[in-house]
Scaffold this motif. Structure first.
Motif, PDB file in Angstrom:
ATOM      1  N   ASP A 127     -13.404 -16.034  17.235  1.00 46.57           N
ATOM      2  CA  ASP A 127     -13.487 -15.448  15.895  1.00 46.57           C
ATOM      3  C   ASP A 127     -12.400 -14.391  15.694  1.00 46.57           C
ATOM      4  N   THR A 128     -11.729 -14.454  14.554  1.00 50.14           N
ATOM      5  CA  THR A 128     -10.739 -13.436  14.200  1.00 50.14           C
ATOM      6  C   THR A 128     -11.476 -12.197  13.724  1.00 50.14           C
ATOM      7  N   ILE A 129     -11.281 -11.079  14.432  1.00 51.34           N
ATOM      8  CA  ILE A 129     -11.960  -9.835  14.055  1.00 51.34           C
ATOM      9  C   ILE A 129     -11.005  -8.821  13.437  1.00 51.34           C
ATOM     10  N   PHE A 130      -9.701  -9.097  13.525  1.00 46.29           N
ATOM     11  CA  PHE A 130      -8.699  -8.223  12.898  1.00 46.29           C
ATOM     12  C   PHE A 130      -7.469  -9.061  12.614  1.00 46.29           C
ATOM     13  N   GLU A 131      -6.847  -8.804  11.445  1.00 50.10           N
ATOM     14  CA  GLU A 131      -5.620  -9.517  11.095  1.00 50.10           C
ATOM     15  C   GLU A 131      -4.770  -8.650  10.183  1.00 50.10           C
ATOM     16  N   GLU A 132      -3.472  -8.670  10.433  1.00 51.15           N
ATOM     17  CA  GLU A 132      -2.530  -7.948   9.577  1.00 51.15           C
ATOM     18  C   GLU A 132      -1.227  -8.726   9.498  1.00 51.15           C
ATOM     19  N   PHE A 133      -0.521  -8.512   8.400  1.00 49.75           N
ATOM     20  CA  PHE A 133       0.792  -9.116   8.194  1.00 49.75           C
ATOM     21  C   PHE A 133       1.786  -7.986   8.071  1.00 49.75           C
ATOM     22  N   LEU A 134       2.916  -8.125   8.756  1.00 46.05           N
ATOM     23  CA  LEU A 134       3.912  -7.059   8.805  1.00 46.05           C
ATOM     24  C   LEU A 134       5.249  -7.601   8.326  1.00 46.05           C
ATOM     25  N   SER A 135       6.042  -6.742   7.759  1.00 45.21           N
ATOM     26  CA  SER A 135       7.382  -7.136   7.326  1.00 45.21           C
ATOM     27  C   SER A 135       8.330  -5.960   7.483  1.00 45.21           C
ATOM     28  N   ILE A 136       9.440  -6.210   8.151  1.00 44.51           N
ATOM     29  CA  ILE A 136      10.516  -5.220   8.241  1.00 44.51           C
ATOM     30  C   ILE A 136      11.569  -5.687   7.255  1.00 44.51           C
ATOM     31  N   LYS A 137      11.887  -4.816   6.303  1.00 43.52           N
ATOM     32  CA  LYS A 137      12.852  -5.217   5.281  1.00 43.52           C
ATOM     33  C   LYS A 137      13.704  -4.032   4.854  1.00 43.52           C
ATOM     34  N   PRO A 138      14.905  -4.349   4.405  1.00 42.92           N
ATOM     35  CA  PRO A 138      15.800  -3.267   3.975  1.00 42.92           C
ATOM     36  C   PRO A 138      15.409  -2.745   2.606  1.00 42.92           C
ATOM     37  N   LEU A 139      15.651  -1.471   2.403  1.00 43.25           N
ATOM     38  CA  LEU A 139      15.530  -0.891   1.070  1.00 43.25           C
ATOM     39  C   LEU A 139      16.782  -1.224   0.284  1.00 43.25           C
ATOM     40  N   SER A 140      16.655  -1.306  -0.993  1.00 41.99           N
ATOM     41  CA  SER A 140      17.821  -1.510  -1.841  1.00 41.99           C
ATOM     42  C   SER A 140      18.732  -0.296  -1.747  1.00 41.99           C
ATOM     43  N   LYS A 141      20.041  -0.540  -1.762  1.00 39.08           N
ATOM     44  CA  LYS A 141      20.972   0.597  -1.721  1.00 39.08           C
ATOM     45  C   LYS A 141      20.892   1.424  -2.991  1.00 39.08           C
ATOM     46  N   PHE A 142      20.188   0.902  -3.993  1.00 38.05           N
ATOM     47  CA  PHE A 142      20.058   1.632  -5.251  1.00 38.05           C
ATOM     48  C   PHE A 142      18.771   2.443  -5.326  1.00 38.05           C
ATOM     49  N   SER A 143      17.999   2.500  -4.224  1.00 37.14           N
ATOM     50  CA  SER A 143      16.791   3.315  -4.184  1.00 37.14           C
ATOM     51  C   SER A 143      17.208   4.782  -4.138  1.00 37.14           C
ATOM     52  N   LYS A 144      17.044   5.452  -5.231  1.00 32.06           N
ATOM     53  CA  LYS A 144      17.503   6.837  -5.327  1.00 32.06           C
ATOM     54  C   LYS A 144      16.605   7.769  -4.528  1.00 32.06           C
ATOM     55  N   GLY A 145      17.221   8.702  -3.857  1.00 34.52           N
ATOM     56  CA  GLY A 145      16.491   9.721  -3.128  1.00 34.52           C
ATOM     57  C   GLY A 145      15.924   9.259  -1.804  1.00 34.52           C
ATOM     58  N   LYS A 146      16.250   8.071  -1.360  1.00 36.38           N
ATOM     59  CA  LYS A 146      15.718   7.565  -0.090  1.00 36.38           C
ATOM     60  C   LYS A 146      16.803   7.657   0.969  1.00 36.38           C
TER      61      LYS A 146
END
Length: 155
Positions: free
Chosen positions: A67-86
């Motif tokens: 039985d699955t008792i825990f599950e998560e989905f993960l993603s590593i992704k770049p931020l846009s170069k236009f994200s201001k203040g990051k």
């Protein structure tokens, strides 16, 4: 005058090009992993896959017997170069645990590790992945609790 105009056009073109991200820092993460030294009868697994667009997608789950008792989905992704203040260029997004995705800013990247932080999240506030001697380690923590995960690659 034409040479000045040409220089301006070239500079504008170069400033508008897509920013490329070096995804080589995450290649060590790719593959299927099994948790070792896990207490009890549970079995925990993670699988990380690089995508065509430079992201890394992960799927983590824990089984108790079948039985699955825990599950998560993960993603590593770049931020846009236009994200201001990051000042961060990568994020780790976790879905499947909370109602909405939880986003962690990746604040430190080395050739075999990264640390992601979200101080607004109750637990964890910090996630650190590292790879050393064929072992993948994940440390999830906040100010009062930390949980270590140690994985080996499976076939």
């Amino acid at each position: 005058m034409k040479s000045i105009l040409l220089i301006v056009v070239v500079l504008l073109f170069l400033s508008c090009k897509n920013e490329t991200r070096d995804t080589s820092n995450f290649t060590w993460l790719a593959g299927s992993w099994s948790r070792v030294e896990e207490p009890g009868e549970n079995k925990t697994y993670e699988k990380w896959i690089p995508t065509m667009n430079g992201n890394y997608n992960g799927h983590g789950f824990t089984l108790h017997k079948n039985d699955t008792i825990f599950e998560e989905f993960l993603s590593i992704k770049p931020l846009s170069k236009f994200s201001k203040g990051k000042e961060y260029s990568w994020v780790l997004e976790v879905t499947g645990v909370n109602e909405k995705p939880t986003v962690f800013n990746i604040v430190d990247i080395t050739v075999n590790s990264f640390t992601a932080v979200n101080l607004k999240n109750e637990f964890p506030t910090h996630i650190n992945y590292s790879y050393n001697n064929d072992t993948l380690k994940a440390l999830v923590s906040n100010d009062s609790l930390q949980i270590d995960f140690k994985f080996i690659k499976r076939d």
